[in-house]
Design a protein around this motif. Structure first.
Motif, PDB file in Angstrom:
ATOM      1  N   LEU A   1       2.971 -10.555  15.689  1.00 20.14           N
ATOM      2  CA  LEU A   1       1.961 -11.027  14.756  1.00 20.14           C
ATOM      3  C   LEU A   1       0.905  -9.833  14.925  1.00 20.14           C
ATOM      4  CD1 LEU A   1       1.176 -14.581  16.476  1.00 20.14           C
ATOM      5  CD2 LEU A   1       2.160 -13.880  13.938  1.00 20.14           C
ATOM      6  N   ILE A   2       0.525  -9.526  13.621  1.00 19.30           N
ATOM      7  CA  ILE A   2      -0.397  -8.416  13.484  1.00 19.30           C
ATOM      8  C   ILE A   2      -1.510  -8.872  12.645  1.00 19.30           C
ATOM      9  CG2 ILE A   2      -0.560  -6.215  12.290  1.00 19.30           C
ATOM     10  CD1 ILE A   2       2.857  -7.426  12.514  1.00 19.30           C
ATOM     11  N   GLU A   3      -2.813  -8.689  13.136  1.00 19.77           N
ATOM     12  CA  GLU A   3      -4.150  -9.094  12.383  1.00 19.77           C
ATOM     13  C   GLU A   3      -4.457  -7.783  11.602  1.00 19.77           C
ATOM     14  OE1 GLU A   3      -8.487 -10.580  13.399  1.00 19.77           O
ATOM     15  OE2 GLU A   3      -7.396  -9.657  15.018  1.00 19.77           O
ATOM     16  N   VAL A   4      -4.930  -8.149  10.275  1.00 18.90           N
ATOM     17  CA  VAL A   4      -5.313  -7.270   9.192  1.00 18.90           C
ATOM     18  C   VAL A   4      -6.860  -6.818   9.474  1.00 18.90           C
ATOM     19  CG1 VAL A   4      -5.784  -6.836   6.535  1.00 18.90           C
ATOM     20  CG2 VAL A   4      -3.498  -8.089   7.772  1.00 18.90           C
TER      21      VAL A   4
ATOM     22  N   ASP B   1      -6.783 -11.686   8.185  1.00 15.72           N
ATOM     23  CA  ASP B   1      -5.247 -12.282   7.880  1.00 15.72           C
ATOM     24  C   ASP B   1      -4.217 -11.899   8.712  1.00 15.72           C
ATOM     25  OD1 ASP B   1      -5.738 -13.318   5.078  1.00 15.72           O
ATOM     26  OD2 ASP B   1      -5.029 -11.714   4.127  1.00 15.72           O
ATOM     27  N   LEU B   2      -3.335 -12.654   9.090  1.00 14.74           N
ATOM     28  CA  LEU B   2      -2.410 -12.553  10.125  1.00 14.74           C
ATOM     29  C   LEU B   2      -1.127 -12.459   9.564  1.00 14.74           C
ATOM     30  CD1 LEU B   2      -3.461 -15.361  12.820  1.00 14.74           C
ATOM     31  CD2 LEU B   2      -4.010 -12.818  12.648  1.00 14.74           C
ATOM     32  N   LEU B   3      -0.173 -11.563   9.909  1.00 11.26           N
ATOM     33  CA  LEU B   3       1.046 -11.147   9.361  1.00 11.26           C
ATOM     34  C   LEU B   3       1.989 -11.418  10.422  1.00 11.26           C
ATOM     35  CD1 LEU B   3       0.178  -7.739   7.626  1.00 11.26           C
ATOM     36  CD2 LEU B   3       0.245 -10.171   6.539  1.00 11.26           C
ATOM     37  N   GLN B   4       3.397 -11.555  10.095  1.00 13.54           N
ATOM     38  CA  GLN B   4       4.338 -12.000  11.010  1.00 13.54           C
ATOM     39  C   GLN B   4       5.284 -10.881  10.695  1.00 13.54           C
ATOM     40  OE1 GLN B   4       5.459 -15.731  11.832  1.00 13.54           O
ATOM     41  NE2 GLN B   4       7.026 -15.280  13.334  1.00 13.54           N
TER      42      GLN B   4
ATOM     43  N   LEU C   1       5.649  -2.969   4.701  1.00 12.54           N
ATOM     44  CA  LEU C   1       5.285  -4.578   4.281  1.00 12.54           C
ATOM     45  C   LEU C   1       6.130  -4.671   2.812  1.00 12.54           C
ATOM     46  CD1 LEU C   1       2.808  -3.418   6.243  1.00 12.54           C
ATOM     47  CD2 LEU C   1       1.587  -5.295   4.882  1.00 12.54           C
ATOM     48  N   PHE C   2       6.559  -5.938   2.997  1.00 16.16           N
ATOM     49  CA  PHE C   2       7.291  -6.545   1.875  1.00 16.16           C
ATOM     50  C   PHE C   2       6.981  -7.802   1.551  1.00 16.16           C
ATOM     51  CE2 PHE C   2      10.002  -3.367   3.685  1.00 16.16           C
ATOM     52  CZ  PHE C   2      10.438  -2.607   2.637  1.00 16.16           C
ATOM     53  N   LEU C   3       5.440  -7.911   1.341  1.00 13.82           N
ATOM     54  CA  LEU C   3       4.834  -9.349   0.958  1.00 13.82           C
ATOM     55  C   LEU C   3       5.127  -9.793  -0.722  1.00 13.82           C
ATOM     56  CD1 LEU C   3       1.553  -8.398   2.943  1.00 13.82           C
ATOM     57  CD2 LEU C   3       3.274  -9.810   3.457  1.00 13.82           C
TER      58      LEU C   3
ATOM     59  N   PHE D   1       2.876 -13.836   5.853  1.00 14.04           N
ATOM     60  CA  PHE D   1       1.913 -14.244   6.421  1.00 14.04           C
ATOM     61  C   PHE D   1       1.911 -15.156   7.589  1.00 14.04           C
ATOM     62  CE2 PHE D   1       0.258 -12.845   2.201  1.00 14.04           C
ATOM     63  CZ  PHE D   1      -0.815 -11.927   2.789  1.00 14.04           C
ATOM     64  N   ALA D   2       1.291 -15.367   8.701  1.00 16.15           N
ATOM     65  CA  ALA D   2       1.585 -16.161   9.682  1.00 16.15           C
ATOM     66  C   ALA D   2       0.248 -17.108   9.774  1.00 16.15           C
ATOM     67  CB  ALA D   2       1.133 -15.390  11.118  1.00 16.15           C
TER      68      ALA D   2
END
Length: 195
Positions: free
Chosen positions: A71-74, A62-65, A50-52, A10-11
């Motif tokens: 950066l990606i917004e969910v 949520d923001l992912l990196q 995705l490997f969270l 997560f970012a």
């Protein structure tokens, strides 16, 4: 063929700052947002894996990196849901109780409940006397009471969740002796008997 975007964390919202409007988007239904490992595509067609951390549930916004810094917004995808309303707050609470008793993910609104479309639950809700309407809209159910989503196993947050639950229990139960009897004094307004 472009490489698959690998996303493992997560970012921080502050990391994104003013870039929020121009972020790449990942639009997913709730069923997929509950998974911590899966392949998908961003809205621009970029493939992503995705490997969270296990037990992660993606929430709208949520923001992912990605590994490369992207950066990606969910975003919550529109999906088939049941919108539940009622004539009285009590009727709506009663419906929420019965859904919770079935471990059903529910989105709580000021005067509505929202859940994934299900014909059995639809019928149960109608029998409870509430109004049920099918619609297509984003679905954002409540998270678990002690942190993440609903779990039955002992994942990496189990110990922490258990400590929180035990702390809440200790704060709200009366002191007991070695035989499990209440040890504090009772005044006229307090009893452990159920009517």
């Amino acid at each position: 063929m472009p490489p698959v975007l690998r996303i493992e964390k997560f970012a921080d919202r502050e990391t994104a700052g003013a870039k929020l409007r121009s972020l790449r988007k990942l639009v997913l239904p709730f069923e997929t947002r509950q998974k911590s490992r899966f392949r998908t595509a961003l809205t621009d067609g970029t493939e992503a894996a995705l490997f969270l951390p296990r037990g992660s549930v993606l929430r709208n916004g949520d923001l992912l990196q990605a590994e490369d810094g992207t950066l990606i917004e969910v975003k919550s995808a529109p999906e088939y849901v049941l919108l539940v309303t009622a004539e009285t707050p009590h009727a709506l609470m009663r419906a929420a109780y019965h859904l919770g008793n079935r471990h059903t993910p529910v989105e709580l609104g000021e005067d509505f409940l929202k859940l994934e479309a299900d014909p059995v639950l639809h019928e149960m809700l109608v029998r409870l006397g509430v109004t049920v309407r099918e619609e297509i809209s984003p679905f954002q159910p409540e998270g678990g009471a002690y942190g993440g989503g609903h779990r039955h196993g002992q994942d990496e947050t189990f110990a922490e969740d258990r400590l929180i639950a035990n702390q809440v229990f200790r704060e709200h139960r009366p002191p007991l002796d070695d035989e499990g009897r209440c040890t504090h004094s009772h005044d006229d307004s307090h009893s452990h008997e159920h009517s």
